[in-house]
Design a protein around this motif. Structure first.
Motif, PDB file in Angstrom:
ATOM      1  N   THR A  17      -1.136   3.255   9.001  1.00  0.00           N
ATOM      2  CA  THR A  17      -0.966   2.958   7.588  1.00  0.00           C
ATOM      3  C   THR A  17      -2.306   3.068   6.886  1.00  0.00           C
ATOM      4  N   SER A  18      -2.370   2.566   5.652  1.00  0.00           N
ATOM      5  CA  SER A  18      -3.617   2.538   4.888  1.00  0.00           C
ATOM      6  C   SER A  18      -3.665   1.261   4.076  1.00  0.00           C
ATOM      7  N   ASP A  19      -4.872   0.904   3.664  1.00  0.00           N
ATOM      8  CA  ASP A  19      -5.039  -0.295   2.842  1.00  0.00           C
ATOM      9  C   ASP A  19      -4.729  -0.014   1.383  1.00  0.00           C
ATOM     10  N   HIS A  20      -5.170   1.138   0.898  1.00  0.00           N
ATOM     11  CA  HIS A  20      -4.979   1.558  -0.492  1.00  0.00           C
ATOM     12  C   HIS A  20      -5.146   3.063  -0.546  1.00  0.00           C
ATOM     13  N   GLY A  21      -4.864   3.647  -1.704  1.00  0.00           N
ATOM     14  CA  GLY A  21      -5.032   5.079  -1.863  1.00  0.00           C
ATOM     15  C   GLY A  21      -6.317   5.442  -2.581  1.00  0.00           C
ATOM     16  N   MET A  22      -6.265   6.526  -3.347  1.00  0.00           N
ATOM     17  CA  MET A  22      -7.447   7.045  -4.042  1.00  0.00           C
ATOM     18  C   MET A  22      -6.946   7.851  -5.235  1.00  0.00           C
ATOM     19  N   ASP A  23      -7.717   7.862  -6.341  1.00  0.00           N
ATOM     20  CA  ASP A  23      -7.274   8.629  -7.500  1.00  0.00           C
ATOM     21  C   ASP A  23      -8.154   9.845  -7.746  1.00  0.00           C
ATOM     22  N   GLU A  24      -7.802  10.598  -8.799  1.00  0.00           N
ATOM     23  CA  GLU A  24      -8.499  11.849  -9.085  1.00  0.00           C
ATOM     24  C   GLU A  24      -9.894  11.641  -9.649  1.00  0.00           C
ATOM     25  N   PHE A  25     -10.275  10.389  -9.867  1.00  0.00           N
ATOM     26  CA  PHE A  25     -11.623  10.064 -10.312  1.00  0.00           C
ATOM     27  C   PHE A  25     -12.498   9.536  -9.175  1.00  0.00           C
ATOM     28  N   GLY A  26     -11.914   9.438  -7.990  1.00  0.00           N
ATOM     29  CA  GLY A  26     -12.661   8.901  -6.849  1.00  0.00           C
ATOM     30  C   GLY A  26     -12.719   7.389  -6.831  1.00  0.00           C
ATOM     31  N   HIS A  27     -11.716   6.765  -7.424  1.00  0.00           N
ATOM     32  CA  HIS A  27     -11.703   5.307  -7.513  1.00  0.00           C
ATOM     33  C   HIS A  27     -10.393   4.731  -6.968  1.00  0.00           C
ATOM     34  N   HIS A  28     -10.405   3.430  -6.761  1.00  0.00           N
ATOM     35  CA  HIS A  28      -9.203   2.644  -6.488  1.00  0.00           C
ATOM     36  C   HIS A  28      -9.507   1.214  -6.900  1.00  0.00           C
TER      37      HIS A  28
END
Length: 279
Positions: free
Chosen positions: A204-215
């Motif tokens: 699994t994963s803890d969180h994802g990532m967005d197109e700005f390089g943030h979460h």
């Protein structure tokens, strides 16, 4: 006979859609009826340290007090490590040093805490790294060492390169996809042997990532993360229903046949086999 041993893997920063597209080996296992795939909605804030706590204790940040990456202290909740040790099992982890700070010592000492062996601590055998660019290949090699030498009942593996690459290049980059693909290559080399050794597997994963390089916030790309399960106790299928991240810890307890903690929510999880359905 069903196994109660579990390897739980967190691919830090791996968003759901990219996982589906790039984790080809895990996709192969799903396609051939050897694994199940779910979509998980991460808790908020979608940052690492609070989500490690969610995955390993099943408690939301407002209850645990681990509310940001700056919450540098021991967890006040029982973790999966605590439950396995209390049940007489062996625990191990190859993970980022924040996991040690949550369940072993806080603050982490780079000189003293990298390698830990102590049967009285929640993580009885631990190898912890402290640089985000530390190679995933090394993390999984260390995990394999722990598995082969200590035969843990619960082995937790946490890799950081996907998250590190996402911050540097964004989730829309070829570099981010390449980092997910590299993790898949490592999993393809490790998982078959671990499955043959009698281990169930959660990825699994803890969180994802967005197109700005943030979460950290509420956007879809940072909250939707994958969950792959390889276990005789779970029907191999693709489940479209979104699963709350708070279900991962009680699911792990179910797979290991140990009692959930009082802080965990009641397990409500589609696809669990009953005893009569087990293979």
């Amino acid at each position: 006979m069903q196994s109660n041993k579990l390897v739980m893997i967190t691919l830090d920063g791996c968003r759901y859609d990219t996982a589906v597209e790039e984790l080809g080996f895990l996709g192969h296992l799903v396609e051939k009826g050897q694994a199940a795939r779910y979509q998980v909605l991460s808790e908020l804030p979608s940052n690492s340290r609070p989500m490690y706590q969610v995955l390993l204790t099943g408690t939301p940040p407002y209850k645990s007090g681990i509310v940001s990456n700056l919450s540098v202290r021991l967890s006040g909740q029982e973790s999966l490590f605590h439950r396995v040790r209390e049940a007489g099992g062996v625990t191990a982890a190859a993970a980022y040093y924040w996991v040690s700070e949550l369940y072993q010592h806080a603050p982490f000492s780079f000189q003293k805490d990298r390698i830990q062996h102590n049967s009285e601590l929640p993580i009885q055998h631990g190898i912890f790294y402290f640089e985000d660019q530390y190679p995933d290949s090394h993390v999984f090699a260390e995990a394999n060492y722990l598995l082969e030498n200590y035969q843990p009942d619960f082995l937790y593996i946490h890799s950081m390169n996907i998250d590190d690459t996402g911050h540097k290049f964004t989730a829309d980059s070829k570099e981010y996809r390449a980092a997910v693909d590299k993790a898949d290559l490592i999993l393809a080399e490790c998982l078959p042997a671990w499955i043959r050794a009698g281990y169930q597997v959660i990825v699994t994963s803890d969180h994802g990532m967005d197109e700005f390089g943030h979460h950290g916030g509420t956007r879809t790309g940072v909250r939707q993360v994958p969950l792959f399960i390889i276990s005789d106790k779970v029907v191999p299928q693709i489940v479209e229903e979104q699963i709350p991240e708070l279900m991962v810890a009680p699911l792990a307890c179910h797979l290991m046949n140990i009692e959930s903690t009082r802080d965990m929510e009641r397990l409500e999880f589609p696809g669990l086999r009953t005893s009569s359905e087990s293979i």
